[in-house]
Write an enzyme that holds these catalytic residues in place. Sequence first.
Site, PDB file in Angstrom:
ATOM      1  N   SER A 149       8.224   0.541   7.305  1.00 34.63           N
ATOM      2  CA  SER A 149       9.530   1.038   6.882  1.00 34.63           C
ATOM      3  C   SER A 149      10.232   1.659   8.077  1.00 34.63           C
ATOM      4  O   SER A 149       9.586   2.086   9.051  1.00 34.63           O
ATOM      5  CB  SER A 149       9.363   2.084   5.773  1.00 34.63           C
ATOM      6  OG  SER A 149      10.585   2.755   5.517  1.00 34.63           O
ATOM      7  N   TYR A 162       7.053   9.062   0.551  1.00 38.52           N
ATOM      8  CA  TYR A 162       7.260   7.708   1.083  1.00 38.52           C
ATOM      9  C   TYR A 162       7.174   7.711   2.606  1.00 38.52           C
ATOM     10  O   TYR A 162       6.519   6.854   3.207  1.00 38.52           O
ATOM     11  CB  TYR A 162       8.617   7.185   0.621  1.00 38.52           C
ATOM     12  CG  TYR A 162       8.873   5.734   0.938  1.00 38.52           C
ATOM     13  CD1 TYR A 162       8.369   4.722   0.111  1.00 38.52           C
ATOM     14  CD2 TYR A 162       9.628   5.365   2.045  1.00 38.52           C
ATOM     15  CE1 TYR A 162       8.610   3.385   0.397  1.00 38.52           C
ATOM     16  CE2 TYR A 162       9.870   4.038   2.336  1.00 38.52           C
ATOM     17  CZ  TYR A 162       9.366   3.049   1.506  1.00 38.52           C
ATOM     18  OH  TYR A 162       9.603   1.728   1.797  1.00 38.52           O
TER      19      TYR A 162
END
Length: 257
Positions: A149, A162
């Site tokens: 990510s 996250y």
Amino acid sequence: MPTAGADFSLMGKRALVTGASRGIGRALAHGFAAAGASVIAVARGNLESLIGELQKLNPAGNHLAVHCDLADREDRQQLWHNLLNADTIPHILCNNAGIIRRADFINFPASDWSEVLEINLTAVFDLSRKCAAELVKRQQPGRIINIHSLLSHQGGIRVAAYTAAKSGLQGLTRAMANELAAHAITVNGIVPGYIATDNTLPLRQDVVRNRSIIERIPAGRWGQPEDLMGAAVFLASPAAEYITGSEIVVDGGWLSR
């Protein structure tokens, strides 16, 4: 040594994709099938229509739909037990499944933290370890591709779990690559930019945030799941056999801005 032409073919390979029912996972399953692989699609969502799509892309492939809740450790164990029994161990493992929970850091629920870390990091460790062990036992080469990510590189806001999970995954990718290279198993990551998926819907629905994101992307648009297909097929292919412990960033130029 790979030769030009056939370098990008995945003919005769099996590729397992987690989170394959929608978004990035569905697109990557399409990409692997189109390149010649038989796809094992894993998700807790509906996979029926996907298998039909994969069959059209690669009629010769033996495509399988496997329902599994990756947050459930017993479910993951059963998934692997079934693959072993059916002798359908993947040559390519694409750890794509992930969830995101948003909350201010000081109010971030412990339950959300645990769920995000379980799916986004622990399940990747679990499946990768099982897959690598079996490939080493069989003396077969393999590919592990993890979906990283932008938040492996940036902190983000309201996404503490996250960011922690994806940052940990970046480190796990490198650690696995160091140990598995001697067994002809490569481990790499793909870093998606801002991609139009269910996970990013709240951002796209926020007019101010959406505009600020697009203004920063040099390509001038949100990415589509299909934008990641080429990178995934490349990393899974013979053309990438000397690439390991690396990342391919697919972000329309976001990080270079």
